[in-house]
Design an enzyme around this catalytic site. Structure first.
Site, mmCIF file in Angstrom:
data_model
loop_
_atom_site.group_PDB
_atom_site.id
_atom_site.type_symbol
_atom_site.label_atom_id
_atom_site.label_comp_id
_atom_site.label_asym_id
_atom_site.label_seq_id
_atom_site.Cartn_x
_atom_site.Cartn_y
_atom_site.Cartn_z
ATOM 1 N N CYS A 121 0.849 -1.192 0.000
ATOM 2 C CA CYS A 121 0.000 0.000 0.000
ATOM 3 C C CYS A 121 0.887 1.245 0.000
ATOM 4 C CB CYS A 121 -0.956 0.085 1.177
ATOM 5 S SG CYS A 121 -2.189 -1.224 1.174
ATOM 6 N N GLU A 124 17.795 -17.831 -5.748
ATOM 7 C CA GLU A 124 17.414 -16.496 -6.213
ATOM 8 C C GLU A 124 16.980 -16.542 -7.684
ATOM 9 O OE1 GLU A 124 16.638 -13.874 -4.869
ATOM 10 O OE2 GLU A 124 16.912 -12.279 -6.331
ATOM 11 N N ARG A 152 4.202 -0.202 -4.709
ATOM 12 C CA ARG A 152 3.902 -0.730 -3.379
ATOM 13 C C ARG A 152 2.608 -1.535 -3.343
ATOM 14 N NH1 ARG A 152 6.991 1.893 0.604
ATOM 15 N NH2 ARG A 152 5.576 1.021 2.137
ATOM 16 N N TRP A 171 -2.595 -2.785 -1.821
ATOM 17 C CA TRP A 171 -2.305 -4.213 -1.922
ATOM 18 C C TRP A 171 -3.297 -4.863 -0.962
ATOM 19 C CZ3 TRP A 171 -0.723 -8.308 1.212
ATOM 20 C CH2 TRP A 171 -0.252 -9.429 0.533
ATOM 21 N N GLU A 206 8.437 -15.222 -9.700
ATOM 22 C CA GLU A 206 7.678 -13.985 -9.479
ATOM 23 C C GLU A 206 7.483 -13.186 -10.757
ATOM 24 O OE1 GLU A 206 9.503 -11.238 -6.712
ATOM 25 O OE2 GLU A 206 11.494 -11.787 -7.378
ATOM 26 N N ASN A 208 -2.389 1.694 5.596
ATOM 27 C CA ASN A 208 -1.486 0.618 5.192
ATOM 28 C C ASN A 208 -1.269 -0.245 6.431
ATOM 29 O OD1 ASN A 208 0.590 -0.973 4.202
ATOM 30 N ND2 ASN A 208 2.159 0.592 4.485
ATOM 31 N N GLY A 209 -1.399 -1.557 6.304
ATOM 32 C CA GLY A 209 -1.193 -2.432 7.460
ATOM 33 C C GLY A 209 -2.424 -3.286 7.705
ATOM 34 N N LYS A 227 5.976 -4.151 -3.333
ATOM 35 C CA LYS A 227 7.399 -3.970 -3.065
ATOM 36 C C LYS A 227 7.759 -4.106 -1.585
ATOM 37 C CE LYS A 227 11.530 -2.931 -4.437
ATOM 38 N NZ LYS A 227 12.201 -4.010 -5.166
ATOM 39 N N LYS A 259 13.268 -15.395 -8.902
ATOM 40 C CA LYS A 259 13.048 -14.369 -9.935
ATOM 41 C C LYS A 259 12.140 -14.906 -11.033
ATOM 42 C CE LYS A 259 14.045 -11.392 -8.307
ATOM 43 N NZ LYS A 259 14.729 -11.135 -7.086
ATOM 44 N N HIS A 303 18.721 -37.057 -3.973
ATOM 45 C CA HIS A 303 17.916 -37.521 -2.840
ATOM 46 C C HIS A 303 16.424 -37.312 -3.074
ATOM 47 C CE1 HIS A 303 21.556 -38.309 -0.631
ATOM 48 N NE2 HIS A 303 21.977 -37.086 -0.912
HETATM 49 C C1 F6R Z 1 11.845 -10.617 -4.463
HETATM 50 C C2 F6R Z 1 11.681 -9.575 -3.479
HETATM 51 C C3 F6R Z 1 11.206 -9.962 -2.123
HETATM 52 C C4 F6R Z 1 11.926 -9.131 -1.043
HETATM 53 C C5 F6R Z 1 11.347 -9.445 0.337
HETATM 54 C C6 F6R Z 1 12.060 -8.682 1.432
HETATM 55 O O1 F6R Z 1 12.291 -10.102 -5.681
HETATM 56 O O2 F6R Z 1 11.880 -8.426 -3.746
HETATM 57 O O3 F6R Z 1 11.375 -11.322 -1.894
HETATM 58 O O4 F6R Z 1 13.287 -9.430 -1.087
HETATM 59 O O5 F6R Z 1 9.989 -9.115 0.364
HETATM 60 O O6 F6R Z 1 11.971 -7.305 1.239
HETATM 61 P P1 F6R Z 1 12.915 -6.312 2.001
HETATM 62 O O7 F6R Z 1 14.299 -6.524 1.503
HETATM 63 O O8 F6R Z 1 12.385 -4.944 1.686
HETATM 64 O O9 F6R Z 1 12.810 -6.632 3.466
#
Ligand code: F6R
Length: 640
Positions: A2, A509, A27, A82, A516, A108-109, A635, A513, A532
């Protein structure tokens, strides 16, 4: 999670808040809405879906007038959502209003006790239209402001605008906040108080922007960076009353408090696409410069590693006997890499844990435990709660963070900022590299503080690290074939990623990527674990990406990974091998070979991650997807 902007000033509130929402949309993008106070009216427009839907609604005509043009006023607020409680519909979009339509609230929250509050409000005759937790706040404020016998509020209302009295809206917000549990940033407008916007926060972000004759409240500075770079941090459980000429801040008990002023060290252009079609492409390309910024000035003249904030003594660091790393998602992967460096350089045991699990399993912590919290946003609630738990148990906390003024660094004993600039693409790219580099610096810092590495040894590592931005640039210069390969795999159903040692978190990672961005099934495994169980997933044509360790490091490990490549290839996998320049042993087993420059083993993730970012981004684009705003994501994840 949000995005919130509040504005009081001299410009059109609609223009300012819409501009802010464009910068905050990363966000959350389930719905968006705006409220403006002017000419004795409070007007609200909100729409499900992306901000563009709201913009369309504002351009429509209603009763012969353009909706947006009717929203004249210089006080307003906007929200991009969000969804948590209630689906992404027009009715659930913020702002929410009370029964009289005089009060508007954005949030937000999560308000955890909203069900009880809702029943109470229904019982008192309020009509609530949405399924959200937020709407209760508008009605609680209505009850506070209109409560029979609220003589105190009426008296305060009479003093509205005067210097002495606390504004009635501020007081009502304070009283309502005391009744809420959970996490929240709230921004509130009232039709009858056009000169004030009130914000409040608990465990959720809120910053103030101080302009000339205008004041902003926002989830992050990106919302107002086009207008001012002067910002003010607001602490936990505080309320801010914003007017054109500045702010007054009180805590939830009503005591006046000071915000911490700071200057934002990047400008609006840093949050623009700069000629790239997507932020993600821009952010991937910025990585050499970002890495150089993270590493800049980290070695003092006497050879000591320099953190950005240090509220602990040398003795505190020497006494540490155990390290926990807590983080989520991509930051957690950076933490997994850090474990290898920290244990190798400091000989301290180091555990890496998903922040969302940490406090619920009652970890063994005391004052000789160091908890390293990694968070790009500095606002991830899971990580913040892990930090709070650690501090309650007297552990020391060191934060690795990208966002000045955010909560996690404030709650920590020491901070190292990654200095990556704003990351707008929802999927983390450049900040991952910044986090990995920062983790390596923390490892060196601890080794030095504990007397395990001498200044000259640390200096030699830092010198090698400082060569990494050039190697990252070189890697970026050679990823053209990765793009072609990714496009050719747009129809694949699943992609597996294998790695060993620091290559294992890189494999995780790479898989994250791809999930997502391209919405594909992807999984990362330690290459040795494959036999395994997961090897059963391999069938004819399944792409398997293998991150190969350097043959110059531990040759044994390299040879084992080469065997793993052969094992999957023998079962029909299409092998995509990421290997160091000059590693000829992998050549016979690679259907596709991606070369990266040779680096010290622990630094390899800084280059091996790059082709995987490009791979996921290009594959998602080939599938016609929006790589900046993948579905269901946001984000900054400020709910647990
Ligand atoms: C993936 C991504 C998320 C963040 C996670 C933590 O591309 O961006 O997995 O890494 O939500 O976010 P932060 O680093 O802001 O605590």
């Amino acid at each position: 999670m949000c995005g919130i902007i509040g504005y009081v000033g001299e410009q059109s509130a609609l223009d300012v808040t819409l501009g802010g929402l464009r910068r905050l949309e990363y966000r959350g993008y389930d719905s968006a809405g705006i409220a403006v106070v002017g000419a004795g009216a409070l007007r609200v427009v909100r729409r499900a879906g992306k901000l563009s839907n709201l913009e369309k609604a504002l351009a429509e005509t209603d009763d012969g007038a353009v909706v947006g043009e009717a929203m004249a006023g210089t006080t307003g607020m906007g929200h991009t959502r969000w969804a948590t409680h209630g689906g992404p519909t027009d009715t659930n979009a913020h702002p929410h209003t009370d029964c009289t339509g005089a009060i508007a609230v954005i949030h937000n929250g999560v308000i955890e006790n909203f069900t009880a509050l809702r029943s109470e409000l229904f019982g008192a005759g309020h009509e609530l239209a949405s399924e959200t937790d937020t709407e209760v706040v508008a009605h609680l404020l209505e009850a506070e402001l209109g409560r029979p016998g609220a003589g105190e509020l009426a008296a305060l209302a009479a003093a509205e605008g005067g210097d002495g009295g606390r504004h009635p809206l501020t007081e009502a917000v304070r009283r309502v906040c005391q009744r809420l549990s959970g996490s929240f940033t709230l921004v509130v407008l009232h039709r009858d108080f056009p000169d004030v916007v009130v914000g409040a926060r608990r465990n959720s972000p809120l910053v103030v922007g101080l302009g000339a004759g205008e004041t902003f409240l926002a989830s992050d500075v990106a919302a107002f960076i086009a207008h001012t770079r002067q910002a003010l941090e607001i602490g936990q459980d505080q309320i801010v009353e914003a007017r054109r000429d500045g702010v007054r801040i009180i805590d939830f008990a009503g005591e006046p408090v000071e915000g911490r002023p700071y200057h934002v060290d990047w400008d609006a252009s840093a949050a623009e696409k700069g000629g790239y079609p997507y932020f993600m492409l821009k952010e991937i390309s910025e990585q050499p410069a970002v890495l150089a910024d993270t590493l800049r000035g980290r070695l003092s003249s006497d050879g000591a590693i320099v953190l950005d904030e240090e509220r602990l003594s040398g003795e505190d660091f020497r006494d540490i006997d155990k390290v926990f790393i807590v983080a989520c998602g991509t930051a957690y992967h950076a933490g997994l890499i850090a474990k290898y460096a920290i244990e190798h350089w400091t000989r301290l045991p180091c555990e890496v844990e998903m922040a969302s699990e940490f406090r619920y399993r009652d970890p063994v912590l005391d004052r000789s435990t160091l908890v390293v919290a990694i968070s790009q946003s500095g606002e991830t609630l899971d990580t913040l709660m892990a930090v709070k738990h650690a501090r309650e148990q007297k552990a020391r906390v060191l934060a690795i963070c990208n966002t000045n003024g955010s909560t996690i660094p404030r709650e920590s004993d020491a901070v190292l900022y990654t200095r990556c600039g704003p990351e707008v693409g929802v999927a983390a790219t450049k900040t991952f590299l910044g986090q990995v580099a920062a983790c390596l610096l923390v490892g060196l810092f601890l080794a030095q503080a504990r007397g395990i590495l001498y200044g000259d040894e640390v200096g030699a590592y830092v010198e090698k690290l400082q060569r990494m931005p050039d190697l990252v640039a070189r890697t970026l210069g050679t990823v053209g074939p990765v793009r072609e390969l990714a496009r050719s795999l747009a129809g694949a159903r699943t992609v597996l990623f294998l790695g060993r040692h620091v290559g294992y978190p890189v494999a995780l990672e790479g898989a994250l990527k791809l999930k997502e961005l391209a919405y594909m099934h992807a999984e990362g495994f330690p290459a040795g674990e494959l036999k395994h169980g997961p090897i059963a997933l391999v069938e004819q044509g399944v792409p398997v990406v293998v991150v190969v360790p350097s043959p110059r490091g531990r040759a044994v490990l390299h040879d084992k990974v080469v065997s793993n490549i052969q094992e999957v290839r023998a079962r029909g996998a299409r092998t995509i091998v990421i290997a160091e320049e000059g590693d000829h042993l992998v050549e016979p087993f690679a259907d596709h070979l991606i070369r990266v420059p040779a680096t010290p083993s622990l630094f390899a993730p800084l280059v091996t991650t790059i082709p995987l970012q490009v791979f996921a981004c290009e594959l998602a684009l080939a599938r016609g997807l929006d790589v900046d705003q993948p579905r269901n994501l946001a984000k900054s994840v400020t709910v647990e």
